[in-house]
Structure formats: C-alpha cells, structure tokens
Motif scaffolding. Structure first.
Motif, PDB file in Angstrom:
ATOM      1  N   UNK A  95       0.840  -1.232   0.117  1.00  0.00           N
ATOM      2  CA  UNK A  95       0.117  -0.226   0.081  1.00  0.00           C
ATOM      3  C   UNK A  95       0.837   1.169   0.076  1.00  0.00           C
ATOM      4  N   UNK A  96       0.354   2.361  -0.507  1.00  0.00           N
ATOM      5  CA  UNK A  96       1.001   3.528  -0.329  1.00  0.00           C
ATOM      6  C   UNK A  96       1.497   4.072   1.054  1.00  0.00           C
ATOM      7  N   UNK A  97       2.830   4.314   1.000  1.00  0.00           N
ATOM      8  CA  UNK A  97       3.702   4.945   2.153  1.00  0.00           C
ATOM      9  C   UNK A  97       3.894   3.532   3.142  1.00  0.00           C
ATOM     10  N   UNK A  98       3.976   2.335   2.578  1.00  0.00           N
ATOM     11  CA  UNK A  98       4.098   1.158   3.504  1.00  0.00           C
ATOM     12  C   UNK A  98       5.914   1.286   3.643  1.00  0.00           C
ATOM     13  N   UNK A  99       6.578   1.686   2.762  1.00  0.00           N
ATOM     14  CA  UNK A  99       8.200   1.588   3.117  1.00  0.00           C
ATOM     15  C   UNK A  99       8.434   2.837   3.643  1.00  0.00           C
ATOM     16  N   UNK A 100       7.686   4.046   3.725  1.00  0.00           N
ATOM     17  CA  UNK A 100       8.407   5.442   3.848  1.00  0.00           C
ATOM     18  C   UNK A 100       8.515   5.509   5.293  1.00  0.00           C
ATOM     19  N   UNK A 101       9.647   5.937   5.752  1.00  0.00           N
ATOM     20  CA  UNK A 101      10.272   6.137   7.257  1.00  0.00           C
ATOM     21  C   UNK A 101       9.322   7.105   7.901  1.00  0.00           C
ATOM     22  N   UNK A 102       8.857   6.726   9.233  1.00  0.00           N
ATOM     23  CA  UNK A 102       7.969   7.371  10.027  1.00  0.00           C
ATOM     24  C   UNK A 102       8.251   9.037   9.950  1.00  0.00           C
ATOM     25  N   UNK A 103       7.354   9.919   9.760  1.00  0.00           N
ATOM     26  CA  UNK A 103       7.656  11.257   9.832  1.00  0.00           C
ATOM     27  C   UNK A 103       6.555  12.026   9.835  1.00  0.00           C
ATOM     28  N   UNK A 104       6.526  13.221  10.156  1.00  0.00           N
ATOM     29  CA  UNK A 104       5.310  14.363   9.988  1.00  0.00           C
ATOM     30  C   UNK A 104       5.743  15.491   9.180  1.00  0.00           C
ATOM     31  N   UNK A 105       5.107  15.344   7.983  1.00  0.00           N
ATOM     32  CA  UNK A 105       5.514  16.302   6.879  1.00  0.00           C
ATOM     33  C   UNK A 105       4.769  17.704   7.272  1.00  0.00           C
ATOM     34  N   UNK A 106       5.828  18.576   7.019  1.00  0.00           N
ATOM     35  CA  UNK A 106       5.585  19.745   6.887  1.00  0.00           C
ATOM     36  C   UNK A 106       5.246  20.607   5.658  1.00  0.00           C
ATOM     37  N   UNK A 107       5.949  20.312   4.710  1.00  0.00           N
ATOM     38  CA  UNK A 107       5.451  20.593   3.155  1.00  0.00           C
ATOM     39  C   UNK A 107       6.580  19.936   2.248  1.00  0.00           C
TER      40      UNK A 107
END
Length: 186
Positions: free
Chosen positions: A33-45
């Motif tokens: 699924x989308x973002x299953x491999x992305x590192x945990x983060x809080x997006x600012x922009x």
C-alpha cells in the motif's frame, strides 16, 4: 534539473522502529500500500525546484530552526482522512506546539509553491481503499508513544526508489531572533 523535496519532522529511532513494525504488520494483512515503505515522519511541506536553488532554502531552514526550542511530542491516538490516509495523531498539547513550527517553516520557504500540511500527523498508510482503512482501524486501536522534537529534516525524492531520503538536518537551538536596533553614527 528540477527535484522534489520534503521538509519533515522525524521522531526518535525507537518511534521510527515502532511505526515500521506497524506498517509491516498492516502490509502482511493487506499487501502493498502507499507509504508502506516510507520512514515515519510528520510532513511539514513538499516542493519542487531546480537543484541549484536548494542551498538558498537550506539557509532559510537553518535560520528558522535556530529559533525553535525542543519539546516533547506525544502521539496518543489513531485517525483517518476520507482520502484513505490512516495515521497516528498527536494529543492536543503536542499539536499546539507542532502547528506553529510547521507554519513558521512554511512561511520561511516563501515564495516557493508549497504542498503544505496544516494538520500534524504520522501516516501509517495513504490512499487506502475503504476496506483496507477498516482493517487498519481494527488492527490498531490504542497507542501512546512520544519523542523529543528537536530538529527538522530536508529530504530529496529518489525517483527510482520512489522514496524520500534525508539530505540535511536542522537542529532547534532555542536562539531568540536578534532585534535590529537603530543606532547613531555620532
């Protein structure tokens, strides 16, 4: 050459590992699924600019982060958006600390055309179909994790891996902005 960049808050390694475990568990239940491999983060922009301009914006990020003071962030509940995002959200106190950081960082990057985030959250999955959103909300019901928010990161998008990777880190130093004082020459 134009490149895509992201400014984000990374949590501690312990939180990154815990979120990765959750993402892997969800992936074992619903497949990729989308973002299953992305590192945990809080997006600012996010923004796209010619790579020759990035140094100018790194300086702006350095200046604004120099004025920020570190603080604890507590993530204490799950939520979702109608677009299919399932996420971990901060408590009200933490959100009230994160929002001004996000807003001031976004203002520092003017006049860039930014894709902004105004609602601090840490995605578990994005673009989930309703059935998978329901599975995620049944798998994950309670959470209480925290981390020291003490920096932001600048990430560059790798079009081959389809993931962002960190290219710079900007620490919160708690320095107050110097005031300009009108002086006299004589």
């Amino acid at each position: 050459m134009e490149k895509k960049y992201s400014v984000a808050i990374y949590p501690s390694q312990e939180v990154i590992d815990a979120v990765k475990t959750m993402k892997d568990y969800l992936k074992s239940k619903i497949d990729w699924y989308n973002s299953c491999n992305s590192v945990a983060h809080i997006t600012i922009c996010e923004f796209t600019i010619d790579e020759t301009q990035i140094e100018k914006y790194k300086q702006k990020l350095f200046k604004i982060c120099d004025t920020f003071t570190s603080f604890q962030v507590n993530l204490d509940h799950f939520g979702f958006y109608v677009n299919g995002a399932f996420f971990i959200a901060p408590n009200e106190h933490s959100a009230n600390h994160l929002k001004p950081i996000m807003k001031k960082t976004q203002e520092a990057l003017k006049p860039l055309k930014l894709k902004k985030s105004d609602d601090p959250h840490m995605s578990i999955g994005r673009k989930l179909i309703p059935e998978n959103l329901k599975i995620a909300s049944q798998l994950f019901t309670t959470i209480n994790i925290d981390f020291l928010c003490c920096e932001i990161v600048l990430r560059e998008f790798d079009p081959i891996k389809k993931q962002f990777f960190v290219i710079d880190t900007f620490s919160f130093n708690g320095n107050s902005q110097p005031e300009l004082i009108q002086g006299s020459l004589f």
